[in-house]
Design a protein around this motif. Sequence first.
Motif, short mmCIF file in Angstrom:
data_model
loop_
_atom_site.label_atom_id
_atom_site.label_comp_id
_atom_site.label_asym_id
_atom_site.label_seq_id
_atom_site.Cartn_x
_atom_site.Cartn_y
_atom_site.Cartn_z
N VAL A 46 7.19 5.20 6.03
CA VAL A 46 6.59 5.10 4.70
C VAL A 46 5.11 5.48 4.77
O VAL A 46 4.39 5.13 5.71
CB VAL A 46 6.76 3.67 4.14
N ILE A 47 4.68 6.22 3.74
CA ILE A 47 3.31 6.75 3.68
C ILE A 47 2.50 5.93 2.67
O ILE A 47 3.01 5.59 1.60
CB ILE A 47 3.35 8.22 3.21
N ASN A 48 1.24 5.64 3.03
CA ASN A 48 0.41 4.87 2.09
C ASN A 48 -0.35 5.79 1.13
O ASN A 48 -0.23 7.02 1.19
CB ASN A 48 -0.53 3.90 2.84
N THR A 49 -1.14 5.18 0.25
CA THR A 49 -1.81 5.97 -0.79
C THR A 49 -2.91 6.87 -0.21
O THR A 49 -3.42 7.74 -0.90
CB THR A 49 -2.41 5.04 -1.87
N ASP A 50 -3.27 6.65 1.07
CA ASP A 50 -4.22 7.57 1.71
C ASP A 50 -3.51 8.66 2.50
O ASP A 50 -4.13 9.41 3.27
CB ASP A 50 -5.14 6.79 2.68
N GLY A 51 -2.19 8.71 2.37
CA GLY A 51 -1.44 9.76 3.08
C GLY A 51 -1.14 9.43 4.53
O GLY A 51 -0.73 10.30 5.30
N VAL A 85 0.76 7.08 7.65
CA VAL A 85 1.96 6.28 7.94
C VAL A 85 1.60 4.80 7.97
O VAL A 85 0.57 4.41 8.51
CB VAL A 85 2.53 6.71 9.32
N ILE A 86 2.44 3.96 7.35
CA ILE A 86 2.26 2.50 7.45
C ILE A 86 3.06 2.06 8.68
O ILE A 86 4.30 2.13 8.67
CB ILE A 86 2.77 1.77 6.19
N PRO A 87 2.39 1.62 9.75
CA PRO A 87 3.12 1.30 10.98
C PRO A 87 4.19 0.22 10.73
O PRO A 87 3.99 -0.72 9.97
CB PRO A 87 2.02 0.78 11.92
N GLY A 118 0.78 -1.24 0.00
CA GLY A 118 0.00 0.00 0.00
C GLY A 118 0.80 1.28 0.00
O GLY A 118 0.23 2.38 0.10
N ALA A 119 2.14 1.20 -0.12
CA ALA A 119 2.94 2.43 -0.09
C ALA A 119 2.63 3.30 -1.30
O ALA A 119 2.40 2.79 -2.40
CB ALA A 119 4.43 2.09 -0.07
#
Length: 652
Positions: free
Chosen positions: A603-608, A610-612, A437-438
Amino acid sequence: MKKMAVILLSMMLLLCGCGGKGDTPTTAAETTAAETTAAETTAAEPAGDGTYKPGTYTASAQGNNGPVELSVTFSEDAITEITIGEHAETQGLSDPAFEKIPAAIVQYQSLGVDTISGATYTSNAILDAVADCVAQAGGDAEALRAVAVEGGEDTEGAVLADSEVDVLVIGGGGAGLSAALSASQGGASVILVEKLSALGGNTFRCGGAFNTADPERQKDIQMTEALSSAVEKVLAHEDVSEDHAKLKAEVQKQWDEYKASGSTALFDTPEWHALQSIDAGDYEGNVELVRTLTSNTLDTLNWLTDNGVEWTDQVSTVVGALWNRSHQTPNNSGADIIAALEQNTTASGVEIYLDTKAEELIVEDGRVAGAVITNSAGDKVTVKAGKGVIMATGGFSANVEMRVKYNKQWEDIGESLATNNSPGATGDGIVMGEAVGANLVGMGWIQLMPLNGVSGGGISGYVNSSLYCNKEGKRFVAEDQRRDVLAAAVLAQTDKLFYIVCDQKEAELRGLTPEVLSYMVDNGLLYSGETIAELAENMGVPADALEQTVKEFNEAVKADKPDEFGRTTWENTIETGPFYAPSFSPAVHHTMGGLEINGNAEVINTDGEVIPGFYAAGEVTGGIHGTNRVGGNAVPDALCFGKIAGANAAKN
Ligand code: ADP
């Protein structure tokens, strides 16, 4: 010889990569692992048509950086010993080839042994030179190439098993090693996996140029009218965002204070470094990330120094760096940085696994919790990482399919262009990150390195005292320009080729001894001439045109003003013979796009969001360099964000 080869190679490689690879070649005496005695051999049946003429034969074949010499000893019916002679291959990167391939040839009496990933050219040079010796000894090299090697895969070294650890780092280049070291220093247990047989990635291959404002090392550099005009020009750019306007206002204030102070020393600050980088990336870079970078560069440089990396006192302007803030290691080499980081990560307890490739990330409850990995024995294992996974797999310059898929900058970025990157730069981390999802940013911007060696040698990747000319003997671009501008200009020249012309002064300034220079000239790595006319004749360019070009260049140096191409960086004239000129053509060098991160390297996902548990650093990330990475900004990018990622993951 060793010193000569060290300097030679660091100079040769200086011209590629982030200012060039810089390597430390070895001599026969140092490559004892490659020597295998008859007593240690197992098989003895020759695969050739008949017996060999016993004796020792010598041959050489082209490796990555030049000829690889070796000698092979034959009994009547077997290859009994292979001794590596002089070569200029990259120490570290080529070591596995020198250690494993001669041993395997002797063990299996075969030239069909696998090449070593990451050292393919060196491997092939060894195989070709041995084949030559086989022919000299009356054997049949082709038949030997067909001899099957059973179990020839390397299973030496640590083999990763299913594990649990605090932090997993994927990729063993500059970003990965600095992330591993900083996570370990933060108290975390760390596993680092590297898919190739050696650590280092592109960081190892590059010149190690590290841009940072550094008042101490810059204090003797003078500000000039041309440099002042460059500051004014960037400050005059219209506001493109609130962040940019704020940054610009800060730099304006610093610039006004500087002018009021009456100082004649070079103007530089972290904010000016940031503003210049944003400008050079056509305002596509993320201002927050660039500021995080430039405000951490000096601290990171000092942290590296504390961890064994040496820097010279001199700063300069590596190609495309735009400002006198490029720091150099003693050998002008990223290898110096990797060697120190490797030693310190190992000493601090980081477990490092080579030939070990991450395949996919494991997500548990919305958190990146580890990865599935193929270990060096070829088995799939799982590493669970309680505090986080740090992606540091570099870019995708060596993946033609991805280049073509994402490119939006160049007419043709496919097979027609070589890359000077590590073969490991295949974009794995981008694919793995996207699968969880990044968000990907800046993927279309791909940097061509104008200084990709054609003749093979070089004097200096630093632009201060040299000129670029085409096959017609004429300058065609401001040498201190951005890399994309330089590359585009070179692509428009005859045969997409150009020469860097400099003189003995510049060669000496870059540490080249007469011995090294004559080695390079004798081996066709660069052209030379006692006079400009003689140099031109050897280069095959019109002598009168080159003489005129050099004359005009020298006048511009003395005038110290922007010239007809807009060049502003001048240092020395070109007038102390002998004169030198290697040739170059652009190659795919750096991919600016990748995983979106924030200032904590999360890292940021496509919804803006943070991906924990997921961090990234270095060339696998995007959004920092915009359309064009400033020369000498890649190493600090990898090392600063690696350090940040490691420290933050360890804190979880
Ligand atoms: P950076 O400058 O961002 O550190 P480098 O190119 O120096 O980038 O290093 C990236 C390293 O990651 C290379 O050594 C490369 O071989 C390694 N690598 C790439 N993909 C994988 C993977 N799937 N698993 C393990 N290592 C990888």
